[in-house]
Design a protein around this motif. Structure first.
Motif, PDB file in Angstrom:
ATOM      1  N   ILE A  54      -4.805 -10.752 -20.122  1.00  0.00           N
ATOM      2  CA  ILE A  54      -5.731 -11.053 -20.975  1.00  0.00           C
ATOM      3  C   ILE A  54      -5.421 -12.672 -21.022  1.00  0.00           C
ATOM      4  CG2 ILE A  54      -6.597 -11.409 -23.416  1.00  0.00           C
ATOM      5  CD1 ILE A  54      -5.780  -8.421 -23.498  1.00  0.00           C
ATOM      6  N   TYR A  55      -4.396 -13.373 -21.090  1.00  0.00           N
ATOM      7  CA  TYR A  55      -4.473 -14.738 -21.515  1.00  0.00           C
ATOM      8  C   TYR A  55      -3.995 -15.802 -20.398  1.00  0.00           C
ATOM      9  CZ  TYR A  55      -4.119 -13.548 -26.550  1.00  0.00           C
ATOM     10  OH  TYR A  55      -4.723 -13.046 -27.749  1.00  0.00           O
ATOM     11  N   SER A  56      -3.241 -15.180 -19.389  1.00  0.00           N
ATOM     12  CA  SER A  56      -3.059 -16.120 -18.088  1.00  0.00           C
ATOM     13  C   SER A  56      -4.076 -17.007 -17.931  1.00  0.00           C
ATOM     14  CB  SER A  56      -2.245 -15.363 -17.140  1.00  0.00           C
ATOM     15  OG  SER A  56      -1.024 -14.737 -17.249  1.00  0.00           O
ATOM     16  N   ASN A  57      -5.213 -16.643 -17.504  1.00  0.00           N
ATOM     17  CA  ASN A  57      -6.174 -17.516 -17.094  1.00  0.00           C
ATOM     18  C   ASN A  57      -6.625 -18.673 -18.039  1.00  0.00           C
ATOM     19  OD1 ASN A  57      -7.899 -18.010 -14.608  1.00  0.00           O
ATOM     20  ND2 ASN A  57      -8.799 -16.029 -14.570  1.00  0.00           N
ATOM     21  N   PHE A  58      -6.955 -18.040 -19.317  1.00  0.00           N
ATOM     22  CA  PHE A  58      -7.144 -18.950 -20.591  1.00  0.00           C
ATOM     23  C   PHE A  58      -6.245 -19.999 -20.513  1.00  0.00           C
ATOM     24  CE2 PHE A  58      -7.163 -19.727 -25.002  1.00  0.00           C
ATOM     25  CZ  PHE A  58      -8.598 -20.091 -25.062  1.00  0.00           C
ATOM     26  N   ILE A  59      -4.921 -19.658 -20.490  1.00  0.00           N
ATOM     27  CA  ILE A  59      -3.938 -20.607 -20.783  1.00  0.00           C
ATOM     28  C   ILE A  59      -3.919 -21.545 -19.489  1.00  0.00           C
ATOM     29  CG2 ILE A  59      -1.584 -20.827 -20.746  1.00  0.00           C
ATOM     30  CD1 ILE A  59      -0.978 -18.214 -22.154  1.00  0.00           C
ATOM     31  N   ASN A  60      -4.076 -21.356 -18.441  1.00  0.00           N
ATOM     32  CA  ASN A  60      -4.148 -22.313 -17.321  1.00  0.00           C
ATOM     33  C   ASN A  60      -5.342 -23.076 -17.427  1.00  0.00           C
ATOM     34  OD1 ASN A  60      -3.165 -22.918 -14.662  1.00  0.00           O
ATOM     35  ND2 ASN A  60      -5.010 -21.851 -13.698  1.00  0.00           N
ATOM     36  N   GLN A  61      -6.563 -22.401 -17.672  1.00  0.00           N
ATOM     37  CA  GLN A  61      -7.741 -23.347 -17.735  1.00  0.00           C
ATOM     38  C   GLN A  61      -7.909 -24.155 -18.747  1.00  0.00           C
ATOM     39  OE1 GLN A  61     -10.957 -20.666 -17.028  1.00  0.00           O
ATOM     40  NE2 GLN A  61     -10.256 -20.074 -14.877  1.00  0.00           N
ATOM     41  N   TYR A 108      -8.757  -4.912 -20.104  1.00  0.00           N
ATOM     42  CA  TYR A 108      -8.090  -6.261 -20.129  1.00  0.00           C
ATOM     43  C   TYR A 108      -8.834  -7.322 -19.463  1.00  0.00           C
ATOM     44  CZ  TYR A 108      -3.897  -3.339 -21.230  1.00  0.00           C
ATOM     45  OH  TYR A 108      -3.008  -2.445 -21.986  1.00  0.00           O
ATOM     46  N   SER A 109      -9.281  -6.884 -17.973  1.00  0.00           N
ATOM     47  CA  SER A 109     -10.011  -8.071 -17.478  1.00  0.00           C
ATOM     48  C   SER A 109     -11.178  -8.342 -18.016  1.00  0.00           C
ATOM     49  CB  SER A 109     -10.469  -7.208 -15.943  1.00  0.00           C
ATOM     50  OG  SER A 109      -9.319  -6.688 -15.117  1.00  0.00           O
ATOM     51  N   GLN A 116       4.110  -4.087  -9.779  1.00  0.00           N
ATOM     52  CA  GLN A 116       3.701  -5.084  -9.011  1.00  0.00           C
ATOM     53  C   GLN A 116       2.993  -6.337  -9.895  1.00  0.00           C
ATOM     54  OE1 GLN A 116       0.946  -3.646  -6.185  1.00  0.00           O
ATOM     55  NE2 GLN A 116       0.393  -5.701  -5.408  1.00  0.00           N
ATOM     56  N   LEU A 117       2.103  -5.955 -10.737  1.00  0.00           N
ATOM     57  CA  LEU A 117       1.462  -6.870 -11.389  1.00  0.00           C
ATOM     58  C   LEU A 117       2.334  -7.601 -12.399  1.00  0.00           C
ATOM     59  CD1 LEU A 117      -1.767  -4.915 -12.844  1.00  0.00           C
ATOM     60  CD2 LEU A 117      -1.478  -6.460 -10.834  1.00  0.00           C
ATOM     61  N   ASP A 176      -4.321 -16.557  -9.815  1.00  0.00           N
ATOM     62  CA  ASP A 176      -5.162 -16.312  -8.854  1.00  0.00           C
ATOM     63  C   ASP A 176      -5.147 -15.297  -8.361  1.00  0.00           C
ATOM     64  OD1 ASP A 176      -6.781 -18.611  -9.631  1.00  0.00           O
ATOM     65  OD2 ASP A 176      -6.128 -19.749  -7.977  1.00  0.00           O
ATOM     66  N   LYS A 177      -3.772 -14.938  -7.679  1.00  0.00           N
ATOM     67  CA  LYS A 177      -3.345 -13.602  -7.149  1.00  0.00           C
ATOM     68  C   LYS A 177      -3.329 -12.459  -7.823  1.00  0.00           C
ATOM     69  CE  LYS A 177       0.188 -11.700  -4.269  1.00  0.00           C
ATOM     70  NZ  LYS A 177       1.694 -11.674  -3.529  1.00  0.00           N
ATOM     71  N   LEU A 178      -2.975 -12.815  -9.256  1.00  0.00           N
ATOM     72  CA  LEU A 178      -3.033 -11.806 -10.179  1.00  0.00           C
ATOM     73  C   LEU A 178      -4.361 -11.022 -10.429  1.00  0.00           C
ATOM     74  CD1 LEU A 178      -1.441 -10.033 -12.658  1.00  0.00           C
ATOM     75  CD2 LEU A 178      -2.381 -12.091 -14.160  1.00  0.00           C
ATOM     76  N   TYR A 179      -5.113 -12.067 -10.608  1.00  0.00           N
ATOM     77  CA  TYR A 179      -6.423 -11.445 -10.954  1.00  0.00           C
ATOM     78  C   TYR A 179      -7.471 -10.786  -9.470  1.00  0.00           C
ATOM     79  CZ  TYR A 179      -6.053 -13.337 -15.461  1.00  0.00           C
ATOM     80  OH  TYR A 179      -5.588 -13.637 -16.545  1.00  0.00           O
ATOM     81  N   SER A 180      -6.912 -11.612  -8.424  1.00  0.00           N
ATOM     82  CA  SER A 180      -7.375 -10.938  -7.137  1.00  0.00           C
ATOM     83  C   SER A 180      -6.929  -9.576  -6.891  1.00  0.00           C
ATOM     84  CB  SER A 180      -6.948 -11.880  -6.106  1.00  0.00           C
ATOM     85  OG  SER A 180      -7.402 -11.455  -4.705  1.00  0.00           O
ATOM     86  N   VAL A 181      -5.877  -9.465  -7.217  1.00  0.00           N
ATOM     87  CA  VAL A 181      -4.931  -7.933  -6.821  1.00  0.00           C
ATOM     88  C   VAL A 181      -5.784  -6.891  -7.755  1.00  0.00           C
ATOM     89  CG1 VAL A 181      -2.960  -6.589  -7.072  1.00  0.00           C
ATOM     90  CG2 VAL A 181      -2.925  -8.684  -5.962  1.00  0.00           C
ATOM     91  N   ILE A 182      -5.942  -7.283  -8.953  1.00  0.00           N
ATOM     92  CA  ILE A 182      -6.637  -6.414  -9.987  1.00  0.00           C
ATOM     93  C   ILE A 182      -8.125  -6.273  -9.701  1.00  0.00           C
ATOM     94  CG2 ILE A 182      -7.368  -6.173 -12.402  1.00  0.00           C
ATOM     95  CD1 ILE A 182      -4.913  -7.901 -13.170  1.00  0.00           C
ATOM     96  N   LYS A 183      -8.679  -7.220  -9.269  1.00  0.00           N
ATOM     97  CA  LYS A 183     -10.089  -6.883  -8.833  1.00  0.00           C
ATOM     98  C   LYS A 183     -10.201  -6.102  -7.626  1.00  0.00           C
ATOM     99  CE  LYS A 183     -14.219  -9.482  -7.466  1.00  0.00           C
ATOM    100  NZ  LYS A 183     -14.892 -10.987  -7.555  1.00  0.00           N
ATOM    101  N   LYS A 184      -9.259  -6.273  -6.549  1.00  0.00           N
ATOM    102  CA  LYS A 184      -9.325  -5.380  -5.424  1.00  0.00           C
ATOM    103  C   LYS A 184      -9.157  -3.965  -6.029  1.00  0.00           C
ATOM    104  CE  LYS A 184      -7.197  -5.069  -0.711  1.00  0.00           C
ATOM    105  NZ  LYS A 184      -6.043  -5.681   0.103  1.00  0.00           N
TER     106      LYS A 184
END
Length: 282
Positions: free
Chosen positions: A16-23, A202-203, A262-263, A270-278
């Motif tokens: 939930i938060y990793s992208n938000f924190i990074n951006q 979560y996504s 794995q997650l 970027d890889k985290l969300y890419s793996v989840i999306k896939k």
């Protein structure tokens, strides 16, 4: 806006938060970690409660993997939120209890009553916590008009819902009865397993947080709240788990638990969300 995040260290928070924190690293004043079992210091409290209270086995193992195993492996691989904050030079603190105003002033540099506090944890917010002048927000895994309480994804699966929608709320002292401020987009979850529903929720919350940039958030508590008559759900029972399986809906498998690991160890955001999306698009 400036933000303060109060969270539990678990896979849910990471997604939930990793992208938000990074951006929003320049706008996040502090990230504060509190224990998952804030009202009970026994680390195995949830496990004991799950086994001896007839809770669904898949739910128990999911919580073990997304909390206990997640914490072990994410610390080992420096892939937890604490490590992310360290890399981004964001103020990070671990404390034992939910912070009051006095504590926030101690922990947060240039603390302001206008700072928005995200408080999406297992801790149940009380009137004294919500009475602080800062806007306090909570992320809920569904639309509270339909579902309130814990582990909503099991109920969503049992009802064969075709779509999932999450929310950001201004909580009150009731269980998910606060004012809904923002809705996520709806995601088609037809024929999804419970694990896919969980990851979808979560996504969706991660995506919803992205929309908050430049939006003004005004504190209403305790003046305004939504009234809802939806049921309040607790942890899923073994009977509900069997009922869901009888409908040929998958719960969680051994592969899902390994996917959680794995997650847990992925460090690159970027890889985290890419793996989840896939995974969700399989």
């Amino acid at each position: 806006m400036k933000y303060i995040i109060v969270y539990n260290e678990c896979l849910r928070s990471k997604i939930i938060y990793s992208n938000f924190i990074n951006q929003n690293k320049k706008n996040i004043k502090s990230v504060i970690r509190i224990p998952i079992n804030i009202n009970n210091q026994n680390k195995f409290y949830l496990l004991k409660k799950g086994i001896f209270n007839n809770n669904a086995y898949s739910y128990i193992f999911f919580q073990i993997f997304q909390t206990i195993f997640y914490n072990f492996f994410s610390i080992l691989f420096s892939s937890d939120i604490k490590s992310l904050c360290k890399r981004l030079n964001i103020n990070f603190t671990t404390i034992k209890n939910f912070p009051d105003k006095k504590k926030l002033k101690q922990l947060v540099k240039n603390y302001s009553e206008k700072d928005v506090i995200f408080a999406s944890t297992t801790y149940i917010l009380k009137h004294k916590d919500l009475s602080i002048k800062n806007p306090v927000l909570n992320l809920h895994e569904s639309d509270p008009k339909k579902y309130r309480g814990s582990a909503i994804y099991f109920r969503v699966a049992d009802n064969s819902d075709k779509f999932l929608q999450t929310t950001i709320m201004e909580p009150n002292t009731g269980i998910d009865t606060g004012k809904v401020l923002f809705y996520s987009k709806k995601k088609n979850i037809k024929n999804y397993s419970i694990f896919k529903i969980i990851l979808s929720g979560y996504s969706l919350q991660n995506e919803l947080l992205k929309t908050l940039k430049n939006k003004k958030i005004k504190k209403n508590y305790p003046k305004s709240s939504n009234t809802t008559k939806s049921n309040v759900y607790s942890f899923p029972s073994r009977e509900l788990e069997l009922k869901i399986k009888e409908k040929n809906i998958k719960t969680l498998s051994l592969c899902n638990y390994f996917f959680i690991l794995q997650l847990s160890i992925i460090k690159d955001i970027d890889k985290l969300y890419s793996v989840i999306k896939k995974y969700l698009n399989k």
